[in-house]
Design a protein around this motif. Sequence first.
Motif, mmCIF file in Angstrom:
data_model
loop_
_atom_site.group_PDB
_atom_site.id
_atom_site.type_symbol
_atom_site.label_atom_id
_atom_site.label_comp_id
_atom_site.label_asym_id
_atom_site.label_seq_id
_atom_site.Cartn_x
_atom_site.Cartn_y
_atom_site.Cartn_z
ATOM 1 N N ASP A 18 -3.075 5.561 0.487
ATOM 2 C CA ASP A 18 -4.222 4.538 0.547
ATOM 3 C C ASP A 18 -4.280 4.171 2.016
ATOM 4 O O ASP A 18 -5.281 4.229 2.321
ATOM 5 C CB ASP A 18 -3.667 3.228 -0.479
ATOM 6 C CG ASP A 18 -3.965 3.867 -1.754
ATOM 7 O OD1 ASP A 18 -4.636 4.856 -2.421
ATOM 8 O OD2 ASP A 18 -3.371 2.869 -2.758
ATOM 9 N N SER A 60 -5.980 6.616 4.083
ATOM 10 C CA SER A 60 -7.438 6.962 3.995
ATOM 11 C C SER A 60 -8.215 5.597 4.452
ATOM 12 O O SER A 60 -9.367 5.671 5.041
ATOM 13 C CB SER A 60 -7.760 6.971 2.339
ATOM 14 O OG SER A 60 -7.666 5.977 1.582
ATOM 15 N N LEU A 119 0.809 -1.108 -0.014
ATOM 16 C CA LEU A 119 0.001 -0.072 0.105
ATOM 17 C C LEU A 119 1.091 1.212 -0.036
ATOM 18 O O LEU A 119 1.956 1.412 0.660
ATOM 19 C CB LEU A 119 -0.752 0.185 1.244
ATOM 20 C CG LEU A 119 -2.002 -0.761 1.312
ATOM 21 C CD1 LEU A 119 -2.728 -0.751 2.503
ATOM 22 C CD2 LEU A 119 -3.200 -0.731 0.117
#
Length: 187
Positions: free
Chosen positions: A68, A71, A64
Motif C-alpha cells: 500500500d 502504490s 500501512l
Amino acid sequence: MFILAAALIVAGVALFVAAPLGIGLVGARAKSDSELQVERYEHERALAVQGLRELEFDREMGKLSDADYDSMHKALEDRALTAMAAVENIRIQTEKAANAKKPVVTSLAQAIRRPMPVPRRIDPIPTLVLHTESPRPPQPSPQQPPSAASKIRFCPECGMRAAADSKFCAQCGIAIRPPAGAIARTE
C-alpha cells in the motif's frame, strides 16, 4: 457634543479595524492567468508533499503495508513532480514572453563588431627582445678600478654578499671559491 465625539471615535476605530479587509479587496491587483495557474500548481504540489509526509508517518506507525505504501507513495510523488514541472514550464514561457517583448538594445561597440584579434602564440621559454629607436652614441661609463670589481663576491648557494677576503658565507656557511680569474698564491 459628547455623543458626537463618541460616535466619531467609534467610527474611527471601526474604520481602523476594517482597513485590512478593504485593502485586500480594493488594493489587490488582478492576477494574470499564468499567475493563477502557478498558484494552483503550487497548491497541488504542497498537498502532494503533505500527503507524502502523512504517508511516511502512517508507515512508521505500522498502519500501512509495504504494498500500500509503495502504490500511494508512487501516486503522490508523481502528483508532486507533475505540479513542479508545470510550474517550471509556466515560468519558462513567461520569461520567454517577457524577453520577446523587450526591445533589444545593443551598444555601439557590439554593433560595430570588430574582428577578434588572433591569439598570440606563447613561447614556453620567454625571450628578450630589445627595440631601439635609433642608435645612441656610446655613453662614457664610469671606470671602476679592477680591484673594486674583484672585492665584491656573492655566495654561490644563497646569493648573500660576501667580503673579498672571506672563505665562508656568513649566511649559510658554505665555502666560497675564489673568482675564476684569480690566481691562488702559495708562499
